[in-house]
Design a protein around this motif. Structure first.
Motif, mmCIF file in Angstrom:
data_model
loop_
_atom_site.group_PDB
_atom_site.id
_atom_site.type_symbol
_atom_site.label_atom_id
_atom_site.label_comp_id
_atom_site.label_asym_id
_atom_site.label_seq_id
_atom_site.Cartn_x
_atom_site.Cartn_y
_atom_site.Cartn_z
ATOM 1 N N ASP A 170 90.582 50.082 119.868
ATOM 2 C CA ASP A 170 89.830 49.032 120.531
ATOM 3 C C ASP A 170 88.374 49.484 120.598
ATOM 4 O OD1 ASP A 170 89.303 46.633 121.771
ATOM 5 O OD2 ASP A 170 90.576 46.991 123.513
ATOM 6 N N MET A 171 87.477 48.610 120.997
ATOM 7 C CA MET A 171 86.081 48.973 121.170
ATOM 8 C C MET A 171 85.447 47.995 122.141
ATOM 9 S SD MET A 171 84.485 47.758 117.479
ATOM 10 C CE MET A 171 82.898 48.485 117.813
ATOM 11 N N ASN A 172 84.251 48.325 122.597
ATOM 12 C CA ASN A 172 83.518 47.452 123.505
ATOM 13 C C ASN A 172 83.434 46.052 122.903
ATOM 14 O OD1 ASN A 172 80.840 46.109 124.344
ATOM 15 N ND2 ASN A 172 81.148 47.670 125.911
ATOM 16 N N ARG A 173 83.839 45.044 123.656
ATOM 17 C CA ARG A 173 83.962 43.706 123.089
ATOM 18 C C ARG A 173 82.604 43.081 122.759
ATOM 19 N NH1 ARG A 173 89.300 42.079 123.722
ATOM 20 N NH2 ARG A 173 90.507 44.004 123.701
ATOM 21 N N THR A 174 81.586 43.356 123.562
ATOM 22 C CA THR A 174 80.276 42.797 123.231
ATOM 23 C C THR A 174 79.692 43.447 121.984
ATOM 24 O OG1 THR A 174 79.189 44.299 124.799
ATOM 25 C CG2 THR A 174 79.738 42.078 125.578
ATOM 26 N N VAL A 175 79.987 44.726 121.778
ATOM 27 C CA VAL A 175 79.544 45.414 120.558
ATOM 28 C C VAL A 175 80.259 44.813 119.354
ATOM 29 C CG1 VAL A 175 79.547 47.610 119.316
ATOM 30 C CG2 VAL A 175 78.959 47.549 121.750
#
Length: 205
Positions: free
Chosen positions: A66-71
């Motif tokens: 997963d990763m930062n959603r805004t990024v």
């Protein structure tokens, strides 16, 4: 025609599960040569658990759980922007991008200490100013749109919709007493205004 691609970029089935590919937009083949394109994304980027339609996120050749959603959202938008620059002929195709549909899950955004969400709200904000300021994802969208060399018309619905904290189904939505709905909108209601703005843009651009 409605093309249901909530993230604009591709989700593919891989050996170990579904992969959201931030740099791949093969689905764009369907959009080529269309007279009018209207894009929209963001609401679905925050889904987690069973509502999340991918198992992994791939950024170039690196795969993340997963990763930062805004990024991730900004990376996907930049992939979309490159597609527009390479594939849209402005003489044949008009391109629109609908701004973000805001939620009202946190009453601190409009500085109301008598409640926590939009539950019980019956009036819009009359000041004309949303105290939390611009939506962070809308700021990202505006930045990406400035990088697009082809004409893209922004359907700027976010600010006016932020003022309508009273426009959601709240506890009267499809889940009723089992939960609240401060992300979707009542019909008739706010989306009818969006449609009026779209109609005006279609006839004036």
């Amino acid at each position: 025609m409605l093309s249901r691609n909530a993230f604009l970029v591709d989700i593919v089935n891989g050996k170990h599960g579904r992969v959201l590919k931030l740099n791949s937009i093969g689905g764009g083949q369907l959009w080529k040569g269309v007279d009018v394109l209207i894009f929209d994304t963001w609401h679905w980027w925050l889904h987690t658990g069973r509502k999340q339609p991918w198992d992994y996120v791939q950024d170039n050749n690196v795969t993340h759980k997963d990763m930062n959603r805004t990024v991730a959202y900004e990376k996907a938008l930049r992939t979309w922007a490159r597609w527009v620059n390479l594939n849209v002929d402005p003489a044949k195709t008009k391109v629109f991008f609908q701004g973000l549909s805001p939620d009202h899950m946190n009453s601190k955004d409009w500085v109301d200490r008598t409640t926590n969400t939009c539950v019980g709200e019956i009036r819009p904000l009359l000041s004309g100013e949303y105290l939390a300021g611009p939506h962070p994802a809308q700021v990202i969208l505006n930045k990406v749109l400035r990088s697009v060399s082809k004409p893209v018309h922004l359907l700027d619905i976010t600010g006016l919709s932020q003022l309508r904290k009273d426009g959601h189904p709240s506890v009267f939505g499809y889940r009723g007493r089992h939960g609240i709905d401060c992300t979707h909108w009542c019909l008739p209601g706010v989306p009818d205004t969006w449609n009026e703005l779209l109609f005006a843009a279609l006839t004036q651009t």
